[in-house]
Motif scaffolding. Structure first.
Motif, PDB file in Angstrom:
ATOM      1  N   PRO A   6       0.811  -1.224   0.000  1.00  0.00           N
ATOM      2  CA  PRO A   6       0.000   0.000   0.000  1.00  0.00           C
ATOM      3  C   PRO A   6       0.843   1.271   0.000  1.00  0.00           C
ATOM      4  O   PRO A   6       0.474   2.261  -0.629  1.00  0.00           O
ATOM      5  N   PRO A 253      -5.720   1.108   4.934  1.00  0.00           N
ATOM      6  CA  PRO A 253      -5.865   0.842   3.500  1.00  0.00           C
ATOM      7  C   PRO A 253      -7.091   0.032   3.129  1.00  0.00           C
ATOM      8  O   PRO A 253      -7.442  -0.049   1.959  1.00  0.00           O
ATOM      9  N   TRP A 259      -8.378  -2.457  -3.169  1.00  0.00           N
ATOM     10  CA  TRP A 259      -7.212  -1.667  -3.606  1.00  0.00           C
ATOM     11  C   TRP A 259      -7.278  -1.514  -5.121  1.00  0.00           C
ATOM     12  O   TRP A 259      -7.721  -2.431  -5.814  1.00  0.00           O
ATOM     13  N   LEU A 263      -7.331   2.980  -1.149  1.00  0.00           N
ATOM     14  CA  LEU A 263      -6.108   3.675  -0.757  1.00  0.00           C
ATOM     15  C   LEU A 263      -6.199   5.171  -1.015  1.00  0.00           C
ATOM     16  O   LEU A 263      -5.546   5.969  -0.327  1.00  0.00           O
TER      17      LEU A 263
END
Length: 289
Positions: A6, A253, A259, A263
């Motif tokens: 991340p 995150p 993702w 993020l």
């Protein structure tokens, strides 16, 4: 296998935002805030994720179960672009190449076309057939379409060419199956979007994370594949991203499955500087000479 961290994504977004500032889009306060935010991010504890590279056939077998569920923002962009191009065209025989669950095939059939759909995933075709019962669907590959020469008036191909390492074989097939004067509409992920991490994700039966193939084809790559096959460019557009309002700041995150979108909420000011106005897709309208 790849390794998704991340912090790597967050630093990348901060870097893009800083480049915007460096070239004059933002002031000193913005730039200093980004540098301070980077220092804070570097002090945070992070955990990365090992991610498998999943072939397109396996990926769509998994994804077919949820592909049409609400929440895929790409559908809100590509379908209006497709309608804009096909609405003025007369009905004829249309091939939906890489038809998936039949989204484009449905639009084509509703406009009076005789529709043939081809896809490499039997599971996706299982969803397409009841969705467009009047169409014919065949299992096949973009690089070897099970379609006769010069037999269709229109070819559509949506969100699929990014999975191929080389565009040339697919464009050669499009040219082969089209009649002279026929139209080709290609909607694909923009190379900038792929570079920002817009790559489909899936989990296998054991829950292991995986990403489908996503190749960054530049604008010139499409032209180099299309023009030697007799295609002429009728139109090219690059729809841009809308951030959808100000992201609510987040301190974590979130799960890997969301993702890189989750993020962005960790660096909302940087994300607002990078995403609005950034191209997300390439939309091509070609015509065969």
């Amino acid at each position: 296998m790849s390794y998704e961290h991340p912090l790597a994504y967050l630093l990348g977004i901060e870097g893009l935002a800083l480049l915007r500032g460096f070239t004059g889009d933002h002031d000193r306060e913005f730039t200093e805030a980004r540098i301070a935010e980077i220092r804070r991010l570097l002090d945070e504890p992070w955990t990365g994720v090992e991610v498998d590279r999943v072939g397109a056939a396996d990926g769509y077998r998994i994804w077919s179960r949820t592909y049409d569920q609400p929440g895929n923002g790409a559908f809100a962009i590509d379908e209006p672009e497709l309608r804009r191009i096909i609405d003025p065209l007369p009905p004829g025989t249309a091939l939906d190449a890489a038809c998936g669950t039949g989204r484009y095939a449905r639009l084509l059939a509703d406009r009076g076309h005789r529709v043939l759909g081809v896809d490499g995933s039997p599971e996706m075709l299982d969803h397409a057939r009841p969705r467009v019962p009047e169409a014919e669907f065949r299992l096949g590959d973009l690089r070897g379409l099970p379609v006769d020469d010069a037999s269709v008036d229109l070819v559509t191909c949506g969100l699929a060419l990014t999975h191929l390492p080389d565009l040339t074989p697919a464009f050669a097939e499009f040219a082969r199956v089209l009649r002279p004067g026929g139209h080709l509409v290609v909607v694909d992920m923009h190379p900038e979007s792929v570079a920002r991490g817009s790559i489909p994700s899936v989990r296998d039966q054991d829950g292991r994370p995986g990403r489908l193939p996503a190749h960054r084809h530049l604008v010139g790559d499409y032209l180099r594949a299309a023009l030697p096959r007799g295609f002429q460019v009728r139109d090219c557009r690059e729809p841009v991203a809308e951030l959808g309002g100000t992201p609510e700041p987040a301190d974590s995150p979130g799960p890997w499955d969301v993702w890189p979108w989750s993020l962005m909420a960790m660096v909302p000011e940087a994300a607002r500087a990078v995403y609005p106005g950034s191209p997300v897709m390439l939309v091509w309208h070609f015509q065969l000479a």
